[in-house]
Design an enzyme around this catalytic site. Structure first.
Site, short mmCIF file in Angstrom:
data_model
loop_
_atom_site.label_atom_id
_atom_site.label_comp_id
_atom_site.label_asym_id
_atom_site.label_seq_id
_atom_site.Cartn_x
_atom_site.Cartn_y
_atom_site.Cartn_z
CB THR A 132 -1.09 0.12 0.80
OG1 THR A 132 -1.50 1.60 1.45
CG2 THR A 132 0.14 -0.26 3.06
CG ASP A 133 -1.09 4.65 -1.44
OD1 ASP A 133 -1.91 4.91 0.00
OD2 ASP A 133 -1.46 5.57 -1.46
CD GLU A 134 -3.14 3.27 4.56
OE1 GLU A 134 -3.20 3.58 5.61
OE2 GLU A 134 -4.71 3.76 4.32
CE1 TYR A 158 -3.62 -2.55 6.13
CE2 TYR A 158 -3.21 -0.58 5.47
CZ TYR A 158 -2.98 -1.52 4.86
OH TYR A 158 -3.54 -1.87 3.27
CE LYS A 162 0.45 -4.94 2.92
NZ LYS A 162 -0.23 -6.11 2.56
#
Ligand code: NAD
Ligand code: DAU
Length: 354
Positions: A132-134, A158, A162
Site C-alpha cells: 500500500t501507499d500508506e 495497519y 504493511k
C-alpha cells in the site's frame, strides 16, 4: 499455476476473476475467510476446475508448504492481510499476526520451495507482494507525490504492519536472492468491496437513509484507483517487473473525501432518487486518530518500465461502482451480518456528530 493468498477478499477476488479472464492459467486460492473474505465473490468459478479454493491461514506453515509442493506454482501473489485502518486502531494485534508474522511464514515456506526448484523455474519464480501507499505516511497539499524512493513513515498500526512486511520481502530478495516484486498501491474502489471502507459504506448508508459519517472536516485527500486497473497493474508487475524492485500503482485521481461523498450522492440522486438529495445525510463526525492528511502516487516508474497506466476515469468508475451495489443488494445483505453490525456500533458510536 499461481498461488493467490487472500483471493476471497475485495482486491483478491477481483484479481482471481480478472486473471481467469485475461490469462486463464489455474489458480490455487488460499484464504482464511475472515469477516472480509467471502467465498460468494467467486461463485462464478464454482464449476471451473482451474480454480482450487483452500480455506486456511497463511500462518499455517504445514498447509502452505503442502500447497506449494503439491501444486508447484510459478508465482505467489500475496494479498492476504488485515486491511482496514480503523480496525487496526481499535485492535492492532491481528494486524501484526497476519500482516507481519503471516507474511514471514509465507516467505519462509516460499523460500524453502523456491530454493529446491531447478532452473529455469527457479529464476522465473516470482513472489509478488501486494502493498500500500500508506507505508509512505502522509503528505501536505504541496508535497510531491510518493515515489518508490520516498522514505517509509507509516502512521497507523495497519500501515506499520504493511511496512514491516515490505521490509521482510525486500530482505528475502537482498539476502537469499528470492525473486520478489512489491507493488504499493493507492485507494482501490469497485465491485465486491466490503462496506466498511469509505465508498461502499457511504453507498450502503445512503440507500438506507442513514447518516453519511465524514471524519473530521472531510478535506483529507486520497488517490483513487478502480480495482480493475490495480489487477492489470499487478499482472504487469508479475510478468515484467524486475526482481527486487518495487512499483507504485496509482489512479491519477486525487479527491478529498467530501468531493467523493458528494459525487456518490449525485450519482445516487440520479440512479436511485429518494425524494430528498442524498447529500442531506452528510454528517461530520469525530476524526480518525492519527488520520493521514493526503496520499498521492507518482506512477511514472511502472508506466515507463512496464507500460502500465490506469484506464478508468474516476467519474465513470464511481458510476459503475454505484450501479454494481444497486444491482447486488443481496450480496451487501449477505456480507453485512451480525458481526458487521457489531463493528459499525464499535467504530461509530463514540463519534457523535462533530
Ligand atoms: P480485504 O480485507 O478485502 O481482504 C483480505 C483477504 O485476506 C480476505 O479475503 C481475508 O479473508 C484474507 N485473510 C486475512 N487474513 C488471512 C490469513 N491470515 N490467511 C489467509 N487469508 C487471510 O483486503 P483488500 O482491500 O482486498 O486488500 C488486499 C491487499 O491489498 C492487502 O494486502 C492490502 O494491504 C492491499 N491494498 C489494499 C488497498 C485498498 O484500497 N483496499 C490498496 C492498496 C493495497
Ligand atoms: O491507500 C491505500 C489504503 O486505502 C489501503 O492500504 C487500505 O487497505 C484501504 O483501507 C485504504 O485506506 P484508507 O484509510 O484511506 O481507506 P478508508 O476507506 O478507510 O478511508 C478513506 C478516507 O475516508 C479516509 O480519509 C478516512 C475517510 N473515512 C472513512 C470511513 C470508513 C470517513 O470519512 N468516514 C468513514 O466512515
Amino acid at each position: 499455476m499461481i498461488l493467490v493468498t487472500g483471493g476471497a477478499g475485495f482486491i483478491g477476488s477481483n484479481f482471481v476473476l480478472d486473471w481467469m479472464a485475461a490469462e486463464g492459467s489455474p489458480v490455487v486460492n488460499l484464504d482464511k475467510l475472515t469477516y472480509a473474505g467471502n467465498a460468494e465473490n467467486l461463485a462464478s468459478l464454482s464449476k471451473d476446475v482451474r480454480h482450487v479454493f483452500v480455506q486456511g491461514d497463511i500462518g499455517d506453515r504445514a498447509l502452505v508448504s503442502g500447497l506449494l509442493d503439491k501444486h508447484k506454482p510459478e508465482a505467489i501473489v500475496h494479498f492476504a492481510a488485515e486491511s482496514h485502518v480503523d480496525r487496526s486502531i481499535l485492535g492492532p494485534g491481528e494486524f501484526v499476526q497476519t500482516n507481519v508474522v503471516g507474511t514471514f511464514n509465507l516467505l519462509e515456506a516460499a523460500r524453502a520451495y523456491w530454493s529446491a526448484l531447478a532452473e529455469p523455474a527457479k529464476s522465473q519464480f516470482r513472489f509478488l507482494h501486494v502493498s500500500t501507499d500508506e507505508v509512505y505516511g502522509s503528505l501536505t497539499m504541496s508535497d510531491p507525490a510518493f515515489s518508490e524512493t520516498t522514505a517509509y513513515a507509516p502512521n497507523s498500526p495497519y500501515a506499520a504492519s504493511k511496512a514491516a512486511s515490505d521490509h521482510l520481502v525486500r530482505a528475502y530478495h537482498h539476502t537469499y536472492g528470492m525473486p520478489t516484486v512489491t507493488t504499493n498501491c493507492s485507494n482501490n474502489y469497485g465491485p465486491l468491496q466490503f462496506p466498511e471502507k469509505l465508498i461502499p459504506l457511504m453507498i450502503r448508508n445512503a440507500l438506507q437513509g442513514k447518516p453519511l459519517p465524514v471524519y473530521g472536516d472531510g478535506k483529507n485527500v486520497r488517490d483513487w484507483l478502480y480495482v480493475g486497473d490495480h489487477c492489470s497493474g499487478i499482472r504487469a508487475a508479475l510478468k515484467k517487473g524486475r526482481p527486487g524492485e518495487t512499483y507504485n500503482i496509482g489512479g491519477n485521481s486525487e479527491r478529498n473525501n467530501l468531493e467523493v461523498v458528494h459525487a456518490l450522492c449525485e450519482i445516487l440522486d440520479e440512479l436511485h432518487p429518494s425524494g430528498a438529495p442524498h447529500a442531506k445525510l452528510i454528517t461530520f463526525v469525530k476524526d480518525r486518530p492519527g488520520h493521514d492528511w493526503r496520499y498521492a502516487i507518482n506512477a511514472t516508474k511502472i508506466k515507463n518500465e512496464l507500460g502500465w497506466q490506469p484506464t478508468e476515469k474516476f467519474e465513470s468508475g464511481l458510476r459503475k461502482t454505484v450501479q454494481w451495489y444497486l444491482n447486488h443488494s443481496q450480496w451487501v445483505e449477505n456480507v453485512t451480518s451480525g458481526a458487521y453490525r457489531n463493528w459499525i456500533s464499535q467504530n461509530y458510536e463514540g463519534r457523535s456528530a462533530a
